[in-house]
Design an enzyme around this catalytic site. Structure first.
Site, PDB file in Angstrom:
ATOM      1  N   ASP A   1      -2.858  -5.528  -6.592  1.00 49.91           N
ATOM      2  CA  ASP A   1      -1.999  -6.681  -6.274  1.00 49.91           C
ATOM      3  C   ASP A   1      -2.611  -8.000  -6.753  1.00 49.91           C
ATOM      4  O   ASP A   1      -1.909  -9.014  -6.811  1.00 49.91           O
ATOM      5  CB  ASP A   1      -1.660  -6.746  -4.774  1.00 49.91           C
ATOM      6  CG  ASP A   1      -2.867  -6.646  -3.873  1.00 49.91           C
ATOM      7  OD1 ASP A   1      -3.822  -5.941  -4.225  1.00 49.91           O
ATOM      8  OD2 ASP A   1      -2.853  -7.269  -2.799  1.00 49.91           O
TER       9      ASP A   1
ATOM     10  N   HIS B   1       0.869  -1.193   0.000  1.00 55.07           N
ATOM     11  CA  HIS B   1       0.000   0.000   0.000  1.00 55.07           C
ATOM     12  C   HIS B   1       0.900   1.236   0.000  1.00 55.07           C
ATOM     13  O   HIS B   1       0.856   2.041   0.935  1.00 55.07           O
ATOM     14  CB  HIS B   1      -0.937   0.039   1.216  1.00 55.07           C
ATOM     15  CG  HIS B   1      -2.086  -0.922   1.116  1.00 55.07           C
ATOM     16  ND1 HIS B   1      -2.859  -1.278   2.191  1.00 55.07           N
ATOM     17  CD2 HIS B   1      -2.621  -1.579   0.055  1.00 55.07           C
ATOM     18  CE1 HIS B   1      -3.804  -2.121   1.804  1.00 55.07           C
ATOM     19  NE2 HIS B   1      -3.674  -2.322   0.510  1.00 55.07           N
TER      20      HIS B   1
ATOM     21  N   HIS C   1     -11.803  -6.664   2.024  1.00 50.61           N
ATOM     22  CA  HIS C   1     -11.803  -5.404   2.710  1.00 50.61           C
ATOM     23  C   HIS C   1     -12.162  -4.209   1.824  1.00 50.61           C
ATOM     24  O   HIS C   1     -12.085  -3.062   2.282  1.00 50.61           O
ATOM     25  CB  HIS C   1     -10.407  -5.180   3.309  1.00 50.61           C
ATOM     26  CG  HIS C   1      -9.348  -4.946   2.264  1.00 50.61           C
ATOM     27  ND1 HIS C   1      -8.557  -3.823   2.277  1.00 50.61           N
ATOM     28  CD2 HIS C   1      -8.988  -5.636   1.155  1.00 50.61           C
ATOM     29  CE1 HIS C   1      -7.724  -3.858   1.257  1.00 50.61           C
ATOM     30  NE2 HIS C   1      -7.964  -4.942   0.557  1.00 50.61           N
TER      31      HIS C   1
ATOM     32  N   GLU D   1      -8.221  -4.794  -6.464  1.00 51.76           N
ATOM     33  CA  GLU D   1      -7.000  -4.083  -6.067  1.00 51.76           C
ATOM     34  C   GLU D   1      -5.822  -4.624  -6.877  1.00 51.76           C
ATOM     35  O   GLU D   1      -5.751  -5.803  -7.218  1.00 51.76           O
ATOM     36  CB  GLU D   1      -6.759  -4.223  -4.551  1.00 51.76           C
ATOM     37  CG  GLU D   1      -5.821  -3.146  -4.035  1.00 51.76           C
ATOM     38  CD  GLU D   1      -5.788  -3.023  -2.503  1.00 51.76           C
ATOM     39  OE1 GLU D   1      -6.453  -3.814  -1.814  1.00 51.76           O
ATOM     40  OE2 GLU D   1      -5.080  -2.119  -2.021  1.00 51.76           O
TER      41      GLU D   1
ATOM     42  N   HIS E   1      -3.009 -13.967  -0.277  1.00 48.01           N
ATOM     43  CA  HIS E   1      -1.654 -13.693   0.231  1.00 48.01           C
ATOM     44  C   HIS E   1      -1.277 -14.772   1.236  1.00 48.01           C
ATOM     45  O   HIS E   1      -2.094 -15.148   2.084  1.00 48.01           O
ATOM     46  CB  HIS E   1      -1.584 -12.350   0.967  1.00 48.01           C
ATOM     47  CG  HIS E   1      -1.911 -11.161   0.133  1.00 48.01           C
ATOM     48  ND1 HIS E   1      -1.078 -10.690  -0.853  1.00 48.01           N
ATOM     49  CD2 HIS E   1      -2.989 -10.336   0.138  1.00 48.01           C
ATOM     50  CE1 HIS E   1      -1.622  -9.620  -1.417  1.00 48.01           C
ATOM     51  NE2 HIS E   1      -2.783  -9.379  -0.844  1.00 48.01           N
TER      52      HIS E   1
ATOM     53  N   TYR F   1      -2.056  -8.721   9.809  1.00 47.04           N
ATOM     54  CA  TYR F   1      -2.869  -8.468   8.615  1.00 47.04           C
ATOM     55  C   TYR F   1      -4.285  -8.050   9.023  1.00 47.04           C
ATOM     56  O   TYR F   1      -4.825  -7.052   8.550  1.00 47.04           O
ATOM     57  CB  TYR F   1      -2.897  -9.746   7.779  1.00 47.04           C
ATOM     58  CG  TYR F   1      -3.442  -9.617   6.396  1.00 47.04           C
ATOM     59  CD1 TYR F   1      -2.596  -9.422   5.307  1.00 47.04           C
ATOM     60  CD2 TYR F   1      -4.801  -9.715   6.153  1.00 47.04           C
ATOM     61  CE1 TYR F   1      -3.101  -9.323   4.023  1.00 47.04           C
ATOM     62  CE2 TYR F   1      -5.318  -9.616   4.878  1.00 47.04           C
ATOM     63  CZ  TYR F   1      -4.457  -9.422   3.808  1.00 47.04           C
ATOM     64  OH  TYR F   1      -4.954  -9.321   2.541  1.00 47.04           O
TER      65      TYR F   1
ATOM     66  N   ASP G   1      -8.381 -11.559  -0.076  1.00 42.39           N
ATOM     67  CA  ASP G   1      -7.577 -10.993   1.014  1.00 42.39           C
ATOM     68  C   ASP G   1      -7.914 -11.594   2.383  1.00 42.39           C
ATOM     69  O   ASP G   1      -7.032 -11.719   3.249  1.00 42.39           O
ATOM     70  CB  ASP G   1      -7.769  -9.475   1.080  1.00 42.39           C
ATOM     71  CG  ASP G   1      -6.959  -8.748   0.024  1.00 42.39           C
ATOM     72  OD1 ASP G   1      -5.842  -9.183  -0.281  1.00 42.39           O
ATOM     73  OD2 ASP G   1      -7.449  -7.724  -0.490  1.00 42.39           O
TER      74      ASP G   1
ATOM     75  N   HIS H   1     -11.359  -9.517  -6.510  1.00 40.27           N
ATOM     76  CA  HIS H   1     -11.111  -8.192  -5.894  1.00 40.27           C
ATOM     77  C   HIS H   1     -10.238  -7.410  -6.866  1.00 40.27           C
ATOM     78  O   HIS H   1      -9.259  -7.950  -7.392  1.00 40.27           O
ATOM     79  CB  HIS H   1     -10.406  -8.435  -4.554  1.00 40.27           C
ATOM     80  CG  HIS H   1      -9.857  -7.260  -3.851  1.00 40.27           C
ATOM     81  ND1 HIS H   1     -10.466  -6.027  -3.811  1.00 40.27           N
ATOM     82  CD2 HIS H   1      -8.722  -7.123  -3.098  1.00 40.27           C
ATOM     83  CE1 HIS H   1      -9.746  -5.198  -3.079  1.00 40.27           C
ATOM     84  NE2 HIS H   1      -8.669  -5.836  -2.646  1.00 40.27           N
TER      85      HIS H   1
END
Ligand code: FEO
Length: 396
Positions: A83, A23, A145, A81, A225, A192, A164, A79
């Site tokens: 990554d 991030h 999230h 995002e 992850h 996390y 996530d 998701h």
């Protein structure tokens, strides 16, 4: 390199051993991370998630070794995002018409980031996609999230691809939870949760209850992850329920920044007072300016109470203290007690300001704080000791 995790499912992600910040510069990842993606082959072939964009070419190159790309029938993006979606532009250059199954919010996120009108198929909770002998079941998981987050469940193999949720920033070749050190695993899983999910705890509890009500057998939880939960996979779900329920250990954290050592001296004497009052309680003391902020939030997450100290400068608090308080506000910790302290020479506004920020951040501020003019010594040192004693004793 791919790894077979079930007879017809392979891990095709990327282990990022070098990652130390996530991030942007916000989140420390001392042990690296991984971006987990999965290839499922049944009568139809589906790719679940991709990897972070710096690894996009490597990802597509490795995927080509597994399967001719045009044989991928569907892509699921749990998701948006970067990554997890970061390799999509490179992949879609090769297979531009392949359908992408994702939530409605994920379409917004992918369009917003990549400005591409790909072949999106919006799915909602309970919708199914047949792969031949097995099916995918989609479960939206907003705010676990991001608003676009989703889980995907594979029938037959009973795998929950949770993205996530249930993840850890932990690079390891030992892919499974039963093959790595449990202390290390839980340290990273808790860090996390503390830094990414604390503020969404009500949504976590609600989603897990919904998931349990679906009565889906779960043999494996594959987060995006870290390691895969295959041994007693529901153990991490039970930990999430505990962490989401105003989690606190018997711990008090004292964190301060100091200019000419007065606030540090106060902090150390206060800690002695705490230990005197509650010798069994774990007490952690940090100079927060020298402390990794992600690790500090993890310690605050674990604490039932915190003391925040700062010297006064420019009629306010030191900047690192302000930054930490802002992060504490954002994470919306609940049911934690707090107080402020600080040393000053002339005006001494920091303590009042810290107390006010702690209150705004949702902490129960239990007293007016301790302002110490110049460095503590003799009677004033005794006052610091008593402040620590009273704070700790008042928690029970
Ligand atoms: Fe791992 Fe929310 O991205």
């Amino acid at each position: 390199m791919s790894i077979q995790i079930k007879s017809n499912c392979k891990w095709v992600g990327k282990i990022d051993w070098e990652l130390r910040k996530f991030h942007g510069e916000e989140f420390s990842t001392h042990k690296g991370s991984s971006y987990n993606a999965f290839l499922i082959r049944d009568e139809k072939t589906v790719l679940i998630d991709t990897v972070w964009s710096p690894f996009d070419k490597e990802f597509v190159k490795n995927l080509k070794k597994e399967i001719p790309l045009e044989k991928i029938d569907f892509i699921v993006i749990n998701h948006g995002e970067v990554d997890h979606s970061g390799a999509l532009p490179e992949l879609m250059r090769h297979i531009p018409n392949t359908p992408i199954y994702c939530s409605a919010n994920c379409v917004k996120s992918l369009r917003g980031q990549y400005h591409q009108d790909w072949n999106y198929h919006v799915v909602k909770t309970g919708e199914r996609l047949s792969l031949g002998s097995k099916e995918l079941i989609f479960i939206e998981a907003p705010m676990l999230h991001w608003p676009d987050s989703m889980f995907t469940y594979l029938t037959g193999d009973n795998i929950l691809f949770s993205n996530d949720a249930f993840g850890q920033h932990l690079a390891s070749e030992r892919l499974y939870n039963d093959r790595i050190d449990q202390g290390e695993l839980y340290q990273e899983a808790l860090k996390y949760y503390a830094n990414i999910l604390t503020l969404y705890s009500p949504a976590v509890t609600k989603k897990i209850k919904e998931l349990k009500a679906l009565n889906l057998p779960i043999d494996m939880i594959c987060p995006s992850h870290g390691v895969i939960w295959r041994k007693e996979p529901l153990q991490i779900v039970e930990h999430y329920l505990k962490w989401a329920d105003n989690y606190a250990e018997d711990q008090i954290t004292v964190a301060y920044d100091t200019m000419w050592d007065g606030t540090r001296q106060m902090a150390e004497i206060i800690v002695k007072g705490i230990v005197n009052a509650v010798p069994e309680t774990t007490v952690k003391l940090y100079n927060l300016a020298r402390m990794d902020k992600t690790d500090l939030m993890t310690e605050i997450f674990k604490s039932k109470a915190v003391l925040i100290g700062s010297a006064t400068v420019n009629n306010g608090m030191l900047r690192d203290v302000a930054a930490v308080l802002e992060e504490m506000r954002g994470l919306k910790f609940k049911h934690k007690k707090a107080a402020a302290f600080g040393c000053y020479g002339w005006s001494g506004e920091a303590v009042k300001l810290i107390s006010s920020r702690l209150d705004e951040a949702g902490f129960e501020v239990v007293n007016e704080g301790l302002r110490q003019k110049w460095a503590p010594e003799g009677e004033t040192a005794e006052r610091c000791f008593e402040f620590g004693q009273a704070f700790a004793a008042g928690l029970n």
